[in-house]
Design an enzyme around this catalytic site. Structure first.
Site, short mmCIF file in Angstrom:
data_model
loop_
_atom_site.label_atom_id
_atom_site.label_comp_id
_atom_site.label_asym_id
_atom_site.label_seq_id
_atom_site.Cartn_x
_atom_site.Cartn_y
_atom_site.Cartn_z
N HIS A 28 -2.65 -52.84 -29.28
CA HIS A 28 -2.67 -54.19 -28.73
C HIS A 28 -1.62 -54.37 -27.63
CE1 HIS A 28 -1.71 -58.54 -28.70
NE2 HIS A 28 -3.02 -58.64 -28.78
N SER A 72 -0.16 -21.20 3.25
CA SER A 72 0.73 -21.12 4.41
C SER A 72 2.18 -20.85 4.02
CB SER A 72 0.64 -22.40 5.24
OG SER A 72 0.91 -23.54 4.45
N ASN A 73 2.59 -21.23 2.80
CA ASN A 73 3.98 -20.98 2.40
C ASN A 73 4.27 -19.49 2.30
OD1 ASN A 73 4.21 -23.72 2.23
ND2 ASN A 73 4.33 -23.83 0.01
N ASP A 74 3.47 -18.78 1.49
CA ASP A 74 3.71 -17.34 1.34
C ASP A 74 3.39 -16.58 2.62
OD1 ASP A 74 4.78 -17.19 -1.16
OD2 ASP A 74 2.90 -16.86 -2.21
N CYS A 116 -4.72 -24.52 1.59
CA CYS A 116 -4.16 -25.33 0.51
C CYS A 116 -2.64 -25.32 0.55
CB CYS A 116 -4.65 -24.82 -0.85
SG CYS A 116 -4.18 -23.11 -1.22
#
Length: 803
Positions: free
Chosen positions: A427, A709-711, A758
């Site tokens: 509730h 794109s990071n690695d 990604c």
């Protein structure tokens, strides 16, 4: 000739069109008995005492003037004055004798009910107001209910108390706030055969996600005993989430979540026959088990969908429902006790999304289940009983063991609500959603940890776990207009890691999920290294082994724990975006991260640089992890085959060579995950220069690429992105990185192969997103908070190219 009863109507003679006669609850019961019984939905029999009986009582007792006099000049914010006025009205009603004609009709109907269920049957006596269960106002819990009522005098006493409960403090306040005239609302009474859920379990179900309004799921809460314990938030119930679109497929089992609640106590019959209820503790061996089987969960979910479809057809528009159910412990049968429209998301403007975000950090004092996806802050006010409500000041954070319906006028003044007990369908949670107050339930220890007067920030905007932070942390509230948003040709997808946020995120305009990470599910929902589950008997003795044993206590085969939990976590993300593609990246922990899981250190090597070590594809076929990878494959098969979510696609991370890719694909195929089978596509991350150099070769064995794109940046520039010393050199916009990306997009497209991205770059840099569009990328997967902004950049770039 017998005269028809004036004040009593059987459920079977009522329909939803009789709200003015018998109130919302009773009219709905009649509708289900008449219209849905033939579809297998069981509703306990009973009868309604009409609203005319209430008006007759006011007339014979001359009560209208008493009510009017006591409500004149009322200020509902003055809690003490409200309580005094309400008490005077209730006492006046309780001291007025029921008209003899009314008593005669009630007892005659009760006797008739006894012919069906036995002499003096045990019944529930429930209030049913004529302004109740409306799409715009639930009136949930405003009046009283009385359970296990048995015998003629007990029934008449309960009926009189029901009539008086039209003027509980909370009911008076609710009508004032909702703009209802007190004299335009009358009370009917429902008398319904009890379901012996005191010997089994009961609860509530909603035909949508109560937090986000996501319409494609049924949420079920369940606890032992009578359902009042769940409704009033006395217990932390089990929770189940079922995916509606696949419910009618007989070979599927589309249950997205099974969570065991604490179920500390249960409400059962009192020891004296027919004299109410009592609370007893639940034995530990029962608390750690689920209260419902999968078959029962699916049956309740299907019933919920039948009820929702019926009421939606009646209304001529979607009508999500709030339904109470019970299981009879003697027969094992399930029953529906009542059904009413859900009122919070039914009123929401679907053209807008409201987003709250913390803009600082703080120490988490307690955690629980989040309600409302909002943030609030203020000084703590611990309330231990109704007498302390008068001390509460507007803007404070209400902290309590549990809230009582009588507290609703106070809850409306709160910046947030925090309780020790309760689940998302109790509730307190329902009321908090309706009044727009963030609420964290089931913290277990808020009243002992939080201090009166101390400033806290209550955040329900970070997923399924609600957090109470020390101090006042700044936050912002943003309303996003979803109307008239054009869609670009380039697919705009999302990166989603937390299964708890998926239903809410799906409301954003999107083309699916370009990256769903397993890592968050493994670290938060599973917590155990898969190889530690497979080799549990070989683990070193100690606290970690004990914790693993505790987590897996309901899984005789401990490896099944990993499969079930991973499948459910992934399934919630995939279902949220169904039937759009959701690309799930298989596990990509580094060895130091795997070692941090329970039991992990025994199975992980020490590496100087885990970032370029034993990770991704190289683990999947190695004897040190292959069996763990097969558990991942089993989980993905469960999502696609057992649950039925064939929009799940898979992605292999950090695949260094073509031979490595072939070995991984062969293992996956042996586990049932074969490219093309029921539409399955398997992608590879493009995050190593070798993936770019050998684009055509990788395209020949995989269905598509997703650029990480990071690695790719760290390996192109030869730097460790975890190193603070060289962090200033890390930039995805470096010409070398951009040239590799441009090259792989061009060559993948020439192969007829899908390619998306990604990585973080397009979320951070608008110019990077424009660059990707110029290159002809198929899809861009973004962090959720940048989707709308970056979509505008993509549209602008596509328009520029077209011109």
């Amino acid at each position: 000739m017998n005269q028809s009863p004036r004040f009593v109507r059987w459920f079977r003679d009522l329909s939803i069109n009789d709200v003015a006669v018998v109130g919302g609850k009773n009219a709905s019961l009649g509708e289900m008995v008449r219209e849905l019984g033939q579809q297998g939905i069981r509703v306990p029999d009973g009868f309604a005492v009409t609203a005319e009986a209430y008006r007759k009582l006011l007339e014979v007792g001359g009560l209208a003037e008493t009510i009017r006099r006591n409500l004149n000049g009322l200020d509902t914010r003055n809690i003490a004055d409200l309580a005094e006025r309400g008490q005077k009205i209730r006492q006046a009603i309780l001291h007025t004798a029921l008209p003899s004609e009314l008593c005669t009709e009630i007892l005659a109907a009760y006797s008739q009910l006894g012919l069906e269920y036995g002499y003096h049957p045990d019944v529930a006596v429930r209030s049913s107001a004529t302004a109740e269960d409306l799409p715009s106002a639930s009136f949930a819990g405003q009046q009283e209910s009385f359970l296990n009522v048995q015998g003629e005098q007990s029934l008449l006493d309960a009926c009189r108390q029901c009539l008086a409960s039209l003027f509980t403090d909370r009911a008076i306040s609710y009508r004032v706030d909702k703009g209802f005239d007190h004299f335009a609302v009358a009370l009917s009474i429902g008398v319904q055969k009890m379901v012996r859920s005191d010997l089994a379990c009961a609860g509530v179900l909603f035909t949508l996600d109560t937090e986000s309004g996501f319409p494609d799921v049924v949420m079920i809460s369940s606890a032992y005993g009578l359902g009042e314990s769940v409704v009033k938030g006395r217990v932390d119930p089990d929770e189940f989430v079922v995916f509606k679109p696949l419910l009618d497929e007989p070979t599927l089992r589309p249950i997205l979540k099974r969570a065991i609640g604490a179920k500390q106590e249960k409400l059962v019959y009192s020891k004296r026959v027919g004299h109410g209820t009592r609370i007893v503790s639940v034995p530990e061996e029962d608390r750690i088990r689920l209260t419902l089987t999968d078959v029962e969960v699916l049956m309740l979910a299907r019933w919920g969908c039948v009820i929702e479809r019926h009421y939606s057809a009646k209304a001529g528009q979607p009508r999500p429902m709030d339904i109470e159910w019970a299981k009879d412990g003697r027969t094992g049968e399930l029953f529906i006790l009542q059904a009413r429209p859900e009122t919070v998301h039914a009123l929401a403007r679907k053209s807008e999304v409201e987003v709250f975000r913390l803009e600082g950090k703080g120490t988490v004092l307690v955690e629980g289940k989040s309600v409302g996806a909002r943030i609030g802050s203020g000084p703590v006010r611990i309330i231990r009983n109704v007498e302390e409500l008068s001390t509460f000041q507007p803007g404070e954070v209400l902290v309590a063991d549990m809230t009582d319906p009588d507290w609703e006028p106070t809850m409306k003044m709160a910046a947030a609500v925090v309780t020790n007990r309760g689940g998302r369908t109790c509730h307190a949670a329902i009321v908090s959603r309706e009044i727009g107050v963030p609420c964290v339930v089931g913290t277990a220890r808020a009243t002992s940890v939080l201090g009166n007067g101390s400033a806290v920030t209550v955040s329900c905007a970070e997923g399924e776990v609600g957090k109470v932070y020390d101090g006042s942390i700044p936050f912002r509230r943003e309303t996003i207009d979803l109307r008239n948003l054009a869609r670009p040709k380039t697919k705009v997808m999302m990166n989603v890691g937390e299964q708890d946020r998926a239903f809410g995120l799906s409301a954003l305009t999107n083309d699916g999920v370009g990256l769903a990470r397993e890592e968050f599910i493994i670290s938060s929902a599973i917590r155990v290294h898969p190889m530690a589950l497979i080799n549990f008997d070989q683990l070193s003795e100690g606290s970690e082994k004990q914790e693993i044993d505790r987590l897996t206590r309901n899984h005789p085969n401990k490896a099944d724990y990993f499969v079930d939990k991973l499948a459910e976590g992934v399934a919630r993300i995939v279902a949220a975006f169904y039937p759009k593609d959701v690309i799930v990246r298989l596990s990509d922990f580094k060895t130091n991260e795997y070692a941090g899981l329970l039991g992990g250190r025994q199975f992980e090597p020490d590496e100087e640089n885990p970032m370029i070590g034993f990770r991704g594809a190289s683990r999947y076929y190695d004897s040190r992890y292959r069996d763990g990878f097969l558990l991942e494959c089993r989980a993905m098969m469960k999502v696609r085959k057992e649950i039925g979510l064939t929009n799940l696609e898979l992605m292999v991370p950090f695949c260094r060579t073509i031979e490595e890719g072939k070995r991984v694909l062969a293992i996956m195929a042996d586990a049932g995950l074969r490219s093309g089978d029921r539409g399955l596509e398997i992608y590879v991350m493009c995050e190593i220069p070798s993936n770019v150099i050998l684009t055509e070769e990788f395209a020949s064995i995989f269905d598509g690429f997703s650029i990480g794109s990071n690695d790719l940046t760290q390996l192109t520039l030869g730097l460790d992105r975890d190193s603070a010393i060289v962090a200033h050199l890390f930039d995805e916009r470096n010409p070398a990185v951009m040239r590799l990306i441009e090259d792989v997009i061009r060559r993948a497209r020439a192969c007829g192969c899908k390619i998306g991205i990604c990585g973080q770059a397009p979320s951070d840099y608008p110019e990077f997103a424009r660059f990707l569009v110029r290159c002809g990328i198929n899809s861009i997967s973004l962090n959720p908070d940048t989707v709308l902004k970056t979509t505008q950049e993509i549209l602008a770039m596509e328009k520029e190219i077209a011109n």
